[in-house]
Scaffold this active site. Structure first.
Site, PDB file in Angstrom:
ATOM      1  N   GLU A  59      -9.406   3.318   1.842  1.00 23.60           N
ATOM      2  CA  GLU A  59      -8.912   3.463   0.444  1.00 23.60           C
ATOM      3  C   GLU A  59      -7.740   2.655   0.134  1.00 23.60           C
ATOM      4  OE1 GLU A  59      -8.062   4.905   3.154  1.00 23.60           O
ATOM      5  OE2 GLU A  59      -5.629   4.938   3.090  1.00 23.60           O
TER       6      GLU A  59
ATOM      7  N   ARG B 227      -7.355  -0.887   0.659  1.00 22.70           N
ATOM      8  CA  ARG B 227      -7.940  -2.029   0.001  1.00 22.70           C
ATOM      9  C   ARG B 227      -8.119  -1.820  -1.430  1.00 22.70           C
ATOM     10  NH1 ARG B 227     -12.244  -2.497   4.517  1.00 22.70           N
ATOM     11  NH2 ARG B 227     -10.669  -1.639   5.582  1.00 22.70           N
TER      12      ARG B 227
ATOM     13  N   LYS C 279     -10.887  12.215   8.238  1.00 19.22           N
ATOM     14  CA  LYS C 279     -10.459  11.749   9.693  1.00 19.22           C
ATOM     15  C   LYS C 279     -10.696  12.831  10.498  1.00 19.22           C
ATOM     16  CE  LYS C 279      -7.105   8.344   7.919  1.00 19.22           C
ATOM     17  NZ  LYS C 279      -7.589   6.970   8.843  1.00 19.22           N
TER      18      LYS C 279
ATOM     19  N   ASP D  19      -2.779   9.849   4.130  1.00 16.59           N
ATOM     20  CA  ASP D  19      -4.296   9.627   4.209  1.00 16.59           C
ATOM     21  C   ASP D  19      -4.990  10.452   4.977  1.00 16.59           C
ATOM     22  OD1 ASP D  19      -6.595   8.112   4.210  1.00 16.59           O
ATOM     23  OD2 ASP D  19      -5.898   6.610   5.341  1.00 16.59           O
TER      24      ASP D  19
ATOM     25  N   LYS E 102       0.975  -1.345  -0.207  1.00 19.24           N
ATOM     26  CA  LYS E 102       0.065   0.242   0.108  1.00 19.24           C
ATOM     27  C   LYS E 102       0.837   1.019  -0.007  1.00 19.24           C
ATOM     28  CE  LYS E 102      -3.356   2.447   2.952  1.00 19.24           C
ATOM     29  NZ  LYS E 102      -4.165   2.543   4.093  1.00 19.24           N
TER      30      LYS E 102
ATOM     31  N   ASP F 132     -12.558   6.757   3.373  1.00 13.74           N
ATOM     32  CA  ASP F 132     -11.094   6.404   4.451  1.00 13.74           C
ATOM     33  C   ASP F 132     -10.654   4.799   4.184  1.00 13.74           C
ATOM     34  OD1 ASP F 132      -9.131   6.931   5.887  1.00 13.74           O
ATOM     35  OD2 ASP F 132     -10.421   7.105   7.864  1.00 13.74           O
TER      36      ASP F 132
ATOM     37  N   ASP G 120       1.346   6.177   5.678  1.00  7.96           N
ATOM     38  CA  ASP G 120       0.377   5.198   5.111  1.00  7.96           C
ATOM     39  C   ASP G 120       0.897   4.459   3.902  1.00  7.96           C
ATOM     40  OD1 ASP G 120      -2.010   3.980   5.697  1.00  7.96           O
ATOM     41  OD2 ASP G 120      -3.190   5.345   4.440  1.00  7.96           O
TER      42      ASP G 120
HETATM   43  N1  BES Z   1      -4.568   4.136   6.868  1.00  9.97           N
HETATM   44  C1  BES Z   1      -5.829   3.954   7.680  1.00  9.97           C
HETATM   45  C2  BES Z   1      -5.548   2.709   8.922  1.00  9.97           C
HETATM   46  C3  BES Z   1      -4.409   3.181   9.811  1.00  9.97           C
HETATM   47  C4  BES Z   1      -4.832   3.687  11.074  1.00  9.97           C
HETATM   48  C5  BES Z   1      -3.211   2.727   9.867  1.00  9.97           C
HETATM   49  C6  BES Z   1      -4.100   3.944  11.951  1.00  9.97           C
HETATM   50  C7  BES Z   1      -2.039   2.934  10.827  1.00  9.97           C
HETATM   51  C8  BES Z   1      -2.625   3.606  11.942  1.00  9.97           C
HETATM   52  C9  BES Z   1      -6.826   3.456   6.567  1.00  9.97           C
HETATM   53  O1  BES Z   1      -6.803   3.907   5.432  1.00  9.97           O
HETATM   54  C10 BES Z   1      -8.238   3.660   7.326  1.00  9.97           C
HETATM   55  O2  BES Z   1      -8.336   4.930   7.506  1.00  9.97           O
HETATM   56  N2  BES Z   1      -8.867   2.636   7.798  1.00  9.97           N
HETATM   57  C11 BES Z   1     -10.191   2.895   8.174  1.00  9.97           C
HETATM   58  C12 BES Z   1     -11.120   1.810   7.681  1.00  9.97           C
HETATM   59  C13 BES Z   1     -12.547   2.082   8.114  1.00  9.97           C
HETATM   60  C14 BES Z   1     -13.087   3.320   7.300  1.00  9.97           C
HETATM   61  C15 BES Z   1     -13.486   0.732   7.497  1.00  9.97           C
HETATM   62  C16 BES Z   1     -10.053   2.763   9.803  1.00  9.97           C
HETATM   63  O3  BES Z   1      -9.324   1.621  10.277  1.00  9.97           O
HETATM   64  O4  BES Z   1     -10.685   3.442  10.492  1.00  9.97           O
HETATM   65 ZN    ZN Z   2      -4.843   4.510   4.590  1.00  7.24          ZN
HETATM   66 ZN    ZN Z   3      -7.930   5.655   5.439  1.00  8.14          ZN
END
Ligand code: BES
Ligand code: ZN
Ligand code: ZN
Length: 461
Positions: free
Chosen positions: A308, A310, A236, A229, A224, A306, A247
């Site tokens: 993104e 995957r 966020k 992000d 990734k 968010d 990220d």
């Molecule tokens: N990059 C984030 C996940 C993340 C969070 C990595 C904290 C490292 C530290 C990812 O893109 C994300 O925002 N995931 C969301 C998914 C949700 C919207 C289903 C999350 O984890 O809140």
């Molecule tokens: Zn992310």
């Molecule tokens: Zn994200």
């Protein structure tokens, strides 16, 4: 930092490093004394921590050159660790502890403090080789950390691509880059959709290393590469955006693992693929409810902008088919849920081929990049059933917060189904940054470069 061995010229400022039983750490200006727990031989995890503690103690005390006796280290560590392995472990520990992200700091008057030379006594040929390999591995980990630590404004998709090109210079690894137009021609609608909200052009970065016969199937590593992000329109909040310049840590890890394979001259084939985008918000950004046509033809319903990582990895997994891989391993800071579940010690692992797990767990243990498995049972299939597309990017099974790690895995599994080989998903969000107690500098941890190297060496079987 370098390791020197007896016979390569003596140093006149050497200070001996000694290990003693018990908790004491002492530096009296002459010798460094580092305590280790009790008399029992140290298993691998403990041996790593002791070496890091020693290195960190030396660094804190501004000891730039010192001497270690391999015989002494040998008596401390468990017998099932070979000499070469133990030497590699020591080198990795010292090199990783010695790294700090200083690029954005003015140096203090006396300069930044780093260990410069470690002279090793009683090193056999196997031990010297172990040190050489461990140094290369530690440097690859640090190179990945440096990419991750660089702020998002200075590590855009194009700059990440440039950094990959630069890192591969002088090695036999080849870097190829696709821009927006080429991606459009390939139908990579998932990557392009996520990148729409950013003025930064997306890049598809490929690092290929052909270390043996081209007819041998390569391992493909897909990382990734979200260079920042924001969450997109599902912006966020609170502290959620903190550290999101990291990220792209999965991308950094796969790039440097492939280049490491080249530097070590491994007789293996490996390809790193990095979809690199910035997930930002603008009037052009992808909206919740938009449906993106992925390279596979599957329609992805974006229910949360968010989630993104995957989405962009879906196209990378589909693209990997071009290489007829022996295995595909994706590496991503995918979910905060993985952090909630595992704390900051291990990455989450999921696979569509259960039989690869025992060896994979062993490799993780040996590498120091620890992993813990989550299930991809059929019962979870419903999670990613889209309402209006073929697959949704967040769980539609009740509360989308439940089983967040598995929802990420389940989404990617849909695209991995098209592969003719085992697929492994590593959610590395838990280990994106170092944690207090692991003796590494603040910021990126460089995980899982060490595990990826094992995977390249041994395959996923
Ligand atoms: N990059 C984030 C996940 C993340 C969070 C990595 C904290 C490292 C530290 C990812 O893109 C994300 O925002 N995931 C969301 C998914 C949700 C919207 C289903 C999350 O984890 O809140
Ligand atoms: Zn992310
Ligand atoms: Zn994200």
């Amino acid at each position: 930092m370098e390791f020197t061995f007896e016979g390569q010229g003596e140093l006149n400022t050497l200070r001996p490093l000694r290990f003693i039983e018990g908790p004491l750490n002492r530096f009296d200006g002459m010798s460094l004394v580092v305590g280790f727990g009790d008399k029992k031989a140290l298993p691998r995890r403990k041996a790593v921590m002791l070496m890091r503690k020693a290195a960190s103690f030396a660094k804190q005390n501004q000891v730039k050159t010192f001497e270690i006796d391999f015989k002494e280290i040998r008596t401390l560590a468990a017998k099932d660790i070979s000499d070469a392995d133990l030497a590699q472990l020591v080198a990795e520990a010292f090199v990783m502890v010695n790294y700090e992200h200083t690029a954005y700091k003015n140096p203090p008057k006396e300069g930044f403090m780093f260990i410069e030379t470690v002279a090793v006594r009683n090193a056999s040929a196997a031990v010297k080789n172990g040190f050489t390999k461990g140094t290369a591995v530690g440097e690859a980990v640090n190179a990945a950390r440096e990419l991750s630590n660089t702020p998002g404004g200075d590590m855009t998709p194009e700059l990440l691509a440039e950094a990959a090109v630069k890192a591969a210079e002088g090695t036999s690894a080849k870097v190829k880059i696709l821009g927006k137009l080429e991606m459009a021609q390939l139908g990579m609608g998932a990557i392009l959709g996520i990148s729409k909200g950013s003025p930064e052009e997306p890049q598809f970065i490929m690092v290929e290393y052909w270390g043996t016969d081209r007819s041998k199937k390569p391992v493909v590593l897909a990382g990734k590469g979200v260079t920042f992000d924001t969450g997109g329109l599902n912006l966020k909040g609170g502290d959620g955006m903190y550290e999101m310049h990291m990220d792209m840590s999965g991308g950094a890890a796969v790039i440097h693992a492939a280049i490491l394979a080249a530097k070590l001259g491994l007789k293996k084939n490996v390809v790193a693929l990095v979809p690199a985008v910035e997930n930002n918000l603008s009037t052009n950004a992808v909206r919740p409810g938009d449906v993106l046509k992925s390279m596979s033809g599957k329609m992805i319903e974006i229910l949360n902008t968010d989630a993104e990582g995957r989405v962009i990895l879906a196209d990378a997994i589909t693209y990997s088919k071009k290489y007829n891989p022996s295995a595909v391993v994706d590496v991503a800071t995918l979910t905060g849920a993985a952090l909630v579940a595992l704390g900051t010690v291990a990455s989450a692992v999921m696979t569509n081929k259960e039989s690869v797990m025992p060896r994979l767990m062993e490799m993780a243990e040996e590498s120091g990049d620890y992993i813990w498995q989550f299930p991809l049972w059929e019962e979870y299939d419903e999670m990613v059933k889209g309402n209006f597309g073929d697959v949704s990017n967040i769980s539609t099974m009740g509360n989308s917060r439940y089983g967040g790690v598995i929802a990420g895995g389940k989404f990617l599994e849909v695209f991995a189904k098209e592969l003719d080989c085992p697929w492994v998903h590593l959610d590395i969000a838990p280990v994106m940054t170092s944690r207090p107690g692991d003796f590494l500098a603040k910021g990126a941890s460089g995980a899982p470069v060490r595990l990826l190297l094992k995977i390249i060496e041994n395959g996923v079987k």
